[in-house]
Design a protein around this motif. Structure first.
Motif, short mmCIF file in Angstrom:
data_model
loop_
_atom_site.label_atom_id
_atom_site.label_comp_id
_atom_site.label_asym_id
_atom_site.label_seq_id
_atom_site.Cartn_x
_atom_site.Cartn_y
_atom_site.Cartn_z
N ASP A 122 0.83 -1.21 0.00
CA ASP A 122 0.00 0.00 0.00
C ASP A 122 0.87 1.26 0.00
O ASP A 122 0.55 2.25 -0.67
CB ASP A 122 -0.93 0.00 1.22
CG ASP A 122 -1.95 -1.13 1.16
OD1 ASP A 122 -2.22 -1.62 0.04
OD2 ASP A 122 -2.47 -1.52 2.22
N ALA A 123 1.98 1.22 0.74
CA ALA A 123 2.92 2.34 0.76
C ALA A 123 3.57 2.49 -0.62
O ALA A 123 3.76 3.61 -1.12
CB ALA A 123 3.98 2.14 1.83
N LEU A 124 3.88 1.36 -1.24
CA LEU A 124 4.49 1.36 -2.57
C LEU A 124 3.54 1.95 -3.60
O LEU A 124 3.95 2.72 -4.48
CB LEU A 124 4.91 -0.06 -2.96
CG LEU A 124 5.66 -0.21 -4.29
CD1 LEU A 124 6.99 0.53 -4.25
CD2 LEU A 124 5.88 -1.68 -4.62
N ALA A 125 2.26 1.61 -3.49
CA ALA A 125 1.25 2.15 -4.40
C ALA A 125 1.17 3.66 -4.27
O ALA A 125 1.04 4.38 -5.27
CB ALA A 125 -0.11 1.51 -4.10
N PHE A 126 1.25 4.16 -3.04
CA PHE A 126 1.23 5.60 -2.79
C PHE A 126 2.44 6.29 -3.43
O PHE A 126 2.32 7.31 -4.10
CB PHE A 126 1.20 5.87 -1.27
CG PHE A 126 1.49 7.30 -0.90
CD1 PHE A 126 0.58 8.32 -1.17
CD2 PHE A 126 2.69 7.64 -0.27
CE1 PHE A 126 0.85 9.64 -0.82
CE2 PHE A 126 2.97 8.94 0.07
CZ PHE A 126 2.05 9.95 -0.21
N VAL A 127 3.63 5.69 -3.23
CA VAL A 127 4.89 6.26 -3.78
C VAL A 127 4.87 6.21 -5.31
O VAL A 127 5.22 7.18 -5.98
CB VAL A 127 6.12 5.52 -3.21
CG1 VAL A 127 7.39 5.96 -3.92
CG2 VAL A 127 6.23 5.78 -1.71
N ASN A 128 4.44 5.07 -5.86
CA ASN A 128 4.40 4.92 -7.32
C ASN A 128 3.40 5.87 -7.97
O ASN A 128 3.57 6.30 -9.11
CB ASN A 128 4.08 3.48 -7.71
CG ASN A 128 5.24 2.53 -7.45
OD1 ASN A 128 6.36 2.98 -7.24
ND2 ASN A 128 4.98 1.24 -7.43
N GLY A 129 2.36 6.20 -7.23
CA GLY A 129 1.34 7.13 -7.73
C GLY A 129 1.90 8.53 -7.96
O GLY A 129 1.37 9.31 -8.75
N LEU A 130 2.99 8.86 -7.26
CA LEU A 130 3.62 10.19 -7.42
C LEU A 130 4.48 10.26 -8.68
O LEU A 130 4.82 11.34 -9.15
CB LEU A 130 4.49 10.50 -6.20
CG LEU A 130 3.76 10.60 -4.86
CD1 LEU A 130 4.76 10.58 -3.71
CD2 LEU A 130 2.91 11.86 -4.79
N GLU A 131 4.88 9.06 -9.18
CA GLU A 131 5.72 8.95 -10.39
C GLU A 131 7.03 9.72 -10.26
O GLU A 131 7.42 10.51 -11.13
CB GLU A 131 4.94 9.43 -11.63
CG GLU A 131 3.71 8.57 -11.94
CD GLU A 131 2.94 9.05 -13.15
OE1 GLU A 131 3.21 10.16 -13.64
OE2 GLU A 131 2.05 8.30 -13.59
N GLN A 132 7.70 9.51 -9.13
CA GLN A 132 9.00 10.14 -8.88
C GLN A 132 10.05 9.06 -8.67
O GLN A 132 9.73 7.93 -8.32
CB GLN A 132 8.93 11.04 -7.63
CG GLN A 132 7.90 12.15 -7.72
CD GLN A 132 8.22 13.16 -8.80
OE1 GLN A 132 9.35 13.64 -8.91
NE2 GLN A 132 7.24 13.51 -9.61
N ARG A 133 11.32 9.45 -8.86
CA ARG A 133 12.42 8.47 -8.74
C ARG A 133 12.55 7.94 -7.31
O ARG A 133 12.57 6.75 -7.07
CB ARG A 133 13.74 9.12 -9.19
CG ARG A 133 14.89 8.12 -9.31
CD ARG A 133 16.16 8.82 -9.74
NE ARG A 133 16.65 9.70 -8.67
CZ ARG A 133 17.34 10.81 -8.88
NH1 ARG A 133 17.62 11.20 -10.10
NH2 ARG A 133 17.75 11.55 -7.87
N ASP A 134 12.67 8.86 -6.36
CA ASP A 134 12.65 8.48 -4.95
C ASP A 134 12.04 9.62 -4.13
O ASP A 134 12.03 10.77 -4.57
CB ASP A 134 14.05 8.10 -4.42
CG ASP A 134 15.10 9.14 -4.75
OD1 ASP A 134 14.82 10.34 -4.61
OD2 ASP A 134 16.22 8.75 -5.12
#
Length: 196
Positions: A129-141
């Protein structure tokens, strides 16, 4: 979680008038503070042996020598080697720390890499779920700044390689500059901009 991209127009004037040298000095001091300072060599007084004069002072045709532990001999001490009593820490004023953070955030905003969310909370505690949130931003890190970290959110972000979760009081210019983008909770962002 509603995400807002912060632009330079959304920042107070104080953020935009900071000289970049403040950020450089803070990052330099921060990196200096991370140095392990474990490099050490033995000088001639610390190397064992060498009590006897190797040859007579005169008459041998060779240069005079008092000890085989002199730096000029193999097995001798090291001249001007590193020691662990050196202090690498550099002083940075409170005001300069604040200015460095302002500039780091202003740079992120200029490149549209500063995001504000109402609340960062992964109630399931699951990494996916945290990964989905981070991937939703479409940023490198991403550096995620939360006012107070709860156990579930901590567990969700703990194992992510491209995200790092910190509390508001841990946020500094070095971390803000090191990550490609920063996500801040609205309460933390409002406090930062209010102080400026």
């Amino acid at each position: 979680m509603k995400t807002t991209v912060i632009k330079t127009t959304d920042l107070p004037k104080a953020f935009l008038e900071v000289h970049p040298h403040n950020l450089y000095l803070y990052c330099k001091a921060y990196a200096a503070g991370l140095r392990a300072n474990t490099a050490q060599t033995k000088n001639r007084s610390a190397v064992s042996g060498g009590g006897k004069k190797p040859w007579a002072q005169k008459g041998g045709g060779r240069a005079r020598a008092g000890s085989l532990r002199s730096p000029i001999f193999v097995g001798g001490g090291v001249a001007f080697g590193p020691s662990t009593n050196k202090n690498y820490s550099q002083k940075v004023n409170k005001k300069q720390k604040k200015l460095a953070l302002y500039h780091a955030l202003a740079e992120l905003a200029a490149n549209e890499r500063l995001f504000v969310v109402d609340n960062v909370s992964i109630e399931s505690g699951k990494t996916k779920d945290a990964l989905a949130f981070v991937n939703g931003l479409e940023q490198r890190d991403v550096l995620v700044v939360k006012e107070m970290i709860d156990d579930k959110t901590f567990l969700a972000f703990r194992n992510l390689q491209n995200a790092y979760l910190v509390e508001a009081n841990e946020l500094n210019a070095y971390l803000a500059a090191a990550y490609h983008s920063v996500v801040i909770e609205k309460a933390v962002f409002d406090k930062l901009t209010k102080e400026a």
